[in-house]
Design a protein around this motif. Structure first.
Motif, PDB file in Angstrom:
ATOM      1  N   ASP A 208      99.068 -39.031 127.871  1.00 28.72           N
ATOM      2  CA  ASP A 208      98.486 -40.159 127.132  1.00 28.72           C
ATOM      3  C   ASP A 208      99.030 -40.274 125.711  1.00 28.72           C
ATOM      4  N   ILE A 209     100.212 -39.703 125.479  1.00 30.52           N
ATOM      5  CA  ILE A 209     100.824 -39.787 124.153  1.00 30.52           C
ATOM      6  C   ILE A 209     101.286 -41.227 123.902  1.00 30.52           C
ATOM      7  N   LYS A 210     100.891 -41.778 122.767  1.00 27.62           N
ATOM      8  CA  LYS A 210     101.303 -43.129 122.402  1.00 27.62           C
ATOM      9  C   LYS A 210     102.535 -43.063 121.514  1.00 27.62           C
ATOM     10  N   MET A 211     103.647 -43.636 121.988  1.00 25.29           N
ATOM     11  CA  MET A 211     104.883 -43.634 121.224  1.00 25.29           C
ATOM     12  C   MET A 211     104.955 -44.871 120.317  1.00 25.29           C
ATOM     13  N   VAL A 212     105.869 -44.840 119.384  1.00 22.52           N
ATOM     14  CA  VAL A 212     106.015 -45.942 118.425  1.00 22.52           C
ATOM     15  C   VAL A 212     106.344 -47.242 119.138  1.00 22.52           C
ATOM     16  N   ASP A 213     107.142 -47.167 120.210  1.00 22.15           N
ATOM     17  CA  ASP A 213     107.541 -48.383 120.917  1.00 22.15           C
ATOM     18  C   ASP A 213     106.505 -48.842 121.942  1.00 22.15           C
TER      19      ASP A 213
ATOM     20  N   ARG B  83     105.319 -47.140 124.540  1.00 19.82           N
ATOM     21  CA  ARG B  83     105.353 -46.425 125.811  1.00 19.82           C
ATOM     22  C   ARG B  83     104.426 -45.214 125.777  1.00 19.82           C
ATOM     23  N   LYS B  84     104.013 -44.769 126.961  1.00 18.89           N
ATOM     24  CA  LYS B  84     103.243 -43.544 127.097  1.00 18.89           C
ATOM     25  C   LYS B  84     104.201 -42.385 127.372  1.00 18.89           C
ATOM     26  N   ASN B  85     103.840 -41.219 126.904  1.00 18.70           N
ATOM     27  CA  ASN B  85     104.696 -40.051 127.076  1.00 18.70           C
ATOM     28  C   ASN B  85     103.852 -38.870 127.532  1.00 18.70           C
ATOM     29  N   GLN B  86     104.511 -37.887 128.133  1.00 16.81           N
ATOM     30  CA  GLN B  86     103.828 -36.644 128.486  1.00 16.81           C
ATOM     31  C   GLN B  86     104.784 -35.474 128.303  1.00 16.81           C
ATOM     32  N   GLU B  87     104.209 -34.291 128.082  1.00 19.34           N
ATOM     33  CA  GLU B  87     105.026 -33.106 127.806  1.00 19.34           C
ATOM     34  C   GLU B  87     104.376 -31.872 128.407  1.00 19.34           C
ATOM     35  N   THR B  88     105.193 -30.866 128.694  1.00 20.80           N
ATOM     36  CA  THR B  88     104.699 -29.571 129.171  1.00 20.80           C
ATOM     37  C   THR B  88     105.435 -28.464 128.432  1.00 20.80           C
ATOM     38  N   GLU B  89     104.748 -27.344 128.288  1.00 20.41           N
ATOM     39  CA  GLU B  89     105.387 -26.183 127.662  1.00 20.41           C
ATOM     40  C   GLU B  89     104.898 -24.900 128.337  1.00 20.41           C
ATOM     41  N   LEU B  90     105.836 -24.070 128.702  1.00 26.72           N
ATOM     42  CA  LEU B  90     105.547 -22.754 129.267  1.00 26.72           C
ATOM     43  C   LEU B  90     106.005 -21.701 128.280  1.00 26.72           C
ATOM     44  N   GLY B  91     105.108 -20.787 127.923  1.00 28.96           N
ATOM     45  CA  GLY B  91     105.446 -19.717 126.998  1.00 28.96           C
ATOM     46  C   GLY B  91     105.111 -18.353 127.570  1.00 28.96           C
ATOM     47  N   LEU B  92     106.056 -17.424 127.458  1.00 27.87           N
ATOM     48  CA  LEU B  92     105.858 -16.050 127.918  1.00 27.87           C
ATOM     49  C   LEU B  92     106.178 -15.104 126.776  1.00 27.87           C
ATOM     50  N   ILE B  93     105.282 -14.157 126.519  1.00 21.79           N
ATOM     51  CA  ILE B  93     105.481 -13.192 125.435  1.00 21.79           C
ATOM     52  C   ILE B  93     105.242 -11.780 125.968  1.00 21.79           C
TER      53      ILE B  93
ATOM     54  N   ASP C 187     109.476 -29.391 128.367  1.00 20.39           N
ATOM     55  CA  ASP C 187     109.946 -30.592 129.053  1.00 20.39           C
ATOM     56  C   ASP C 187     109.122 -31.788 128.596  1.00 20.39           C
ATOM     57  N   VAL C 188     109.785 -32.916 128.383  1.00 23.48           N
ATOM     58  CA  VAL C 188     109.119 -34.125 127.924  1.00 23.48           C
ATOM     59  C   VAL C 188     109.750 -35.322 128.629  1.00 23.48           C
ATOM     60  N   ASP C 189     108.937 -36.303 128.988  1.00 22.29           N
ATOM     61  CA  ASP C 189     109.458 -37.483 129.688  1.00 22.29           C
ATOM     62  C   ASP C 189     110.445 -38.259 128.829  1.00 22.29           C
ATOM     63  N   HIS C 190     110.055 -38.531 127.569  1.00 24.64           N
ATOM     64  CA  HIS C 190     110.914 -39.292 126.661  1.00 24.64           C
ATOM     65  C   HIS C 190     111.178 -38.420 125.432  1.00 24.64           C
ATOM     66  N   GLY C 191     112.323 -37.754 125.424  1.00 23.30           N
ATOM     67  CA  GLY C 191     112.642 -36.841 124.337  1.00 23.30           C
ATOM     68  C   GLY C 191     113.652 -35.808 124.798  1.00 23.30           C
ATOM     69  N   ASN C 192     113.710 -34.709 124.073  1.00 17.59           N
ATOM     70  CA  ASN C 192     114.708 -33.678 124.340  1.00 17.59           C
ATOM     71  C   ASN C 192     114.064 -32.414 124.912  1.00 17.59           C
ATOM     72  N   ASP C 193     114.411 -32.072 126.144  1.00 13.62           N
ATOM     73  CA  ASP C 193     113.963 -30.825 126.746  1.00 13.62           C
ATOM     74  C   ASP C 193     114.741 -29.668 126.127  1.00 13.62           C
ATOM     75  N   PHE C 194     114.132 -28.480 126.128  1.00 11.27           N
ATOM     76  CA  PHE C 194     114.877 -27.309 125.648  1.00 11.27           C
ATOM     77  C   PHE C 194     114.291 -26.031 126.234  1.00 11.27           C
ATOM     78  N   GLN C 195     115.092 -24.981 126.139  1.00  9.94           N
ATOM     79  CA  GLN C 195     114.649 -23.626 126.439  1.00  9.94           C
ATOM     80  C   GLN C 195     114.910 -22.776 125.197  1.00  9.94           C
ATOM     81  N   GLU C 196     113.978 -21.889 124.904  1.00  5.91           N
ATOM     82  CA  GLU C 196     114.120 -21.077 123.696  1.00  5.91           C
ATOM     83  C   GLU C 196     113.855 -19.615 123.995  1.00  5.91           C
TER      84      GLU C 196
END
Length: 412
Positions: free
Chosen positions: A352-357, A359-369, A392-401
């Motif tokens: 339910d993220i509201k973007m400037v344009d 659109r709706k956006n969604q994101e997920t994050e997995l963290g292991l420590i 991971d994000v629908d509209h944006g830049n995915d990454f691994q860290e």
């Protein structure tokens, strides 16, 4: 190393011009006189999926010395005085990636990472009974000002604050914070907030923090912060622990934030409400949380200042406009099998993220420590931590860290 020597000499000059003796460091607890030496080898690499986005990260070695005095008596009845100091230094071991990584200072004009950087500060403190006044470098734990140890050198603040333990239940803290030294900068600078590409600065933060212990199971906190020319923040938090059995307990946290602009430079109208339920059984801990941003995106200050007070604070924040986020976290302490070994796994989903344009956006994050502190007597103080993050994000830049920290702490 020459920069470290210069920093040490500058700290030493402060001490020589003082009549006070002895210093010790602690983020929130000032105890008996001691030194603390910290070594930190940090490797951090963020690999973006889009090839057009440059990867971030660096490998660095830090060495820090913290010195906090016990209180010394004065000619005035029950009034005691002390002095604290810190010196931090880090050098880059990796090659320059020519990209800002939020770890090392970065020159935007030359597009270069600093070879090394340093921080230092001092704090004068006065104690009268259970009341403490501090002036100078501050190590704070509040909704707007926390110490960030998630990268290399620690962030800190400059100002004045007063702590009073009214009784066993009530504690009050008030203060004025004029400057911040972010984790990737040397100097103390003004607070600032960037909105729509424009940086707006503040002359300082005035705050009140009230903590109340209703009983052994229930604690509450109220915080008010005024960032001049930017916004006001109200925070209310409750923390309750219900013991179900000898080794079984349920911990409940409810948190509410309300940030409103002061009508001068920026537009901010946002609320954040979160609930976290955690079941603890023996060495196991399982938590389920929900957080919702109501209105604008939550105002995260420049300098990568974290908001660990959030129910759901991750590498990527999860504090975007109108975002709802859910997370599941599991932790296990291997103390009965491998003393010193701890693991944490966390999965977060936001939608339910509201973007400037629009659109709706969604994101997920997995963290292991995975962290391990060596227990052998000769290796006491030595620890290693590994952290893996997949975003991971629908509209944006995915990454691994990947982050690897090798640390050594010694008090003397």
């Amino acid at each position: 190393m020459e920069n470290l020597k210069i920093a040490m000499r500058q700290v030493g000059a402060v001490l020589l011009h003082s009549t006070l003796v002895g210093m010790v460091f602690s983020h929130t607890v000032y105890a008996e006189d001691n030194w603390k030496l910290s070594l930190k080898n940090a490797y951090i690499d963020r690999d973006f999926d889009p090839e057009a986005v440059k990867d971030q990260g660096s490998w660095s070695q830090g060495v820090s010395l913290f010195y906090t005095s016990d209180y010394q008596k004065t000619p005035f009845d029950q009034l005691e005085i002390g002095l604290d100091a810190s010196a931090q230094y880090a050098t880059r071991l990796s090659s320059d990636k020519h990209v800002a990584d939020s770890i090392l200072p970065f020159d935007a004009q030359s597009k270069s990472q600093a070879d090394d950087f340093k921080k230092y500060g001092g704090t004068l403190k006065f104690k009268y009974q259970d009341n403490v006044l501090r002036a100078g470098e501050l190590w704070l734990d509040t909704p707007l000002t926390s110490v960030d140890g998630s990268r290399q050198l620690l962030s800190s603040y400059m100002g004045v604050n007063f702590n009073s333990k009214v009784n066993d239940q009530l504690g009050i803290e008030v203060g004025h914070v004029s400057r911040v030294s972010p984790r990737n900068e040397e100097d103390f600078v003004k607070f600032s907030y960037t909105q729509q590409g424009v940086k707006h600065k503040s002359d300082g933060l005035n705050y009140l923090d009230v903590r109340y212990k209703f009983n052994d199971a229930l604690k509450g906190e109220y915080y008010f912060g005024n960032l001049s020319d930017l916004f006001n923040l109200h925070y209310v938090g409750l923390d309750h622990t219900f013991k179900l059995a000898d080794e079984l307990a349920l911990n409940s946290k409810i948190k509410y934030f309300n940030a409103q602009d002061t009508g001068k430079a920026v537009h901010i109208d946002t609320q954040n409400i979160g609930v976290l339920e955690t079941v603890k059984y023996k060495n196991h801990s399982l938590g389920v949380g929900f957080q919702q941003i109501i209105g604008d995106a939550y105002p995260l200050l420049d300098g990568f200042l974290p908001e660990p007070y959030f129910i759901n604070w991750n590498v990527t924040g999860f504090a975007k406009q109108e975002e709802k986020s859910y997370h599941l976290v599991y932790a296990y302490n291997f103390k009965d099998h491998i003393p010193g070994l701890n693991t944490i796994a966390k999965y977060s989903y936001g939608d339910d993220i509201k973007m400037v344009d629009g659109r709706k956006n969604q994101e997920t994050e997995l963290g292991l420590i995975v962290s391990y502190n060596l227990q052998q007597e000769k290796l006491k103080g030595l620890g290693v931590q590994y952290m893996y993050v997949k975003y991971d994000v629908d509209h944006g830049n995915d990454f691994q860290e990947n982050r690897v920290f090798l640390t050594y702490n010694k008090k003397f």
